[in-house]
Design a protein around this motif. Sequence first.
Motif, short mmCIF file in Angstrom:
data_model
loop_
_atom_site.label_atom_id
_atom_site.label_comp_id
_atom_site.label_asym_id
_atom_site.label_seq_id
_atom_site.Cartn_x
_atom_site.Cartn_y
_atom_site.Cartn_z
N ARG A 1 -8.77 12.69 -4.80
CA ARG A 1 -8.62 11.29 -5.19
C ARG A 1 -7.34 11.09 -6.00
O ARG A 1 -7.16 11.67 -7.06
CB ARG A 1 -9.83 10.84 -6.00
N ARG B 1 0.86 -1.19 0.00
CA ARG B 1 0.00 0.00 0.00
C ARG B 1 0.89 1.23 0.00
O ARG B 1 1.87 1.28 0.73
CB ARG B 1 -0.93 0.01 1.22
N ASN C 1 -12.11 13.46 0.08
CA ASN C 1 -13.18 12.77 -0.66
C ASN C 1 -13.69 13.55 -1.86
O ASN C 1 -14.68 13.15 -2.47
CB ASN C 1 -14.33 12.37 0.26
N THR D 1 -6.66 2.53 -6.58
CA THR D 1 -6.76 3.47 -5.47
C THR D 1 -7.83 2.98 -4.50
O THR D 1 -8.95 2.71 -4.89
CB THR D 1 -7.13 4.88 -5.97
N ASP D 2 -7.47 2.85 -3.24
CA ASP D 2 -8.44 2.53 -2.19
C ASP D 2 -9.28 3.78 -1.97
O ASP D 2 -8.77 4.83 -1.58
CB ASP D 2 -7.71 2.14 -0.91
N LYS D 3 -10.57 3.69 -2.24
CA LYS D 3 -11.46 4.86 -2.18
C LYS D 3 -11.64 5.40 -0.78
O LYS D 3 -12.00 6.56 -0.59
CB LYS D 3 -12.81 4.52 -2.81
N GLU D 4 -11.40 4.58 0.24
CA GLU D 4 -11.55 5.04 1.63
C GLU D 4 -10.29 5.75 2.13
O GLU D 4 -10.38 6.78 2.79
CB GLU D 4 -11.87 3.85 2.54
N THR D 5 -9.12 5.19 1.82
CA THR D 5 -7.87 5.72 2.39
C THR D 5 -7.07 6.56 1.40
O THR D 5 -6.13 7.23 1.80
CB THR D 5 -6.97 4.57 2.85
N ASN D 6 -7.40 6.48 0.12
CA ASN D 6 -6.69 7.17 -0.96
C ASN D 6 -5.28 6.60 -1.18
O ASN D 6 -4.43 7.25 -1.76
CB ASN D 6 -6.63 8.67 -0.72
N GLU D 7 -5.04 5.39 -0.70
CA GLU D 7 -3.75 4.75 -0.89
C GLU D 7 -3.72 4.02 -2.22
O GLU D 7 -4.74 3.53 -2.71
CB GLU D 7 -3.51 3.70 0.21
#
Length: 102
Positions: free
Chosen positions: A68, A53, A63, A86-92
């Motif tokens: 993003r 990650r 958000n 891209t992880d939509k929750e963490t932006n990782e």
Amino acid sequence: MKVQDMDGQFFGLVGTSTCLITVADSNDNSPVFKQSTYEASVEENTYNMEILRLPVEDKDLVNSANWRANFTILKGNENGHFKITTDKETNEGVLCVVKVQS
């Protein structure tokens, strides 16, 4: 603002108004990796697995579309063995092995 019917012809009805437009966020902050280097390893013949990650910091409104991150593998994935999303929750960035070498 001016609104006119009849395709704007002089005999069309006209309405006017004042609009206040506020920009809530603009893309004025670039994402920055939280570390300068990252390292990962994976067992041989492992695939369809997350291996790393990549956290980034972006000072745009959380958000929002400007916040993003969009990750791209620029070099070294010519055979398509990896993918990054891209992880939509963490932006990782989430780097995965997706294909076994043949």
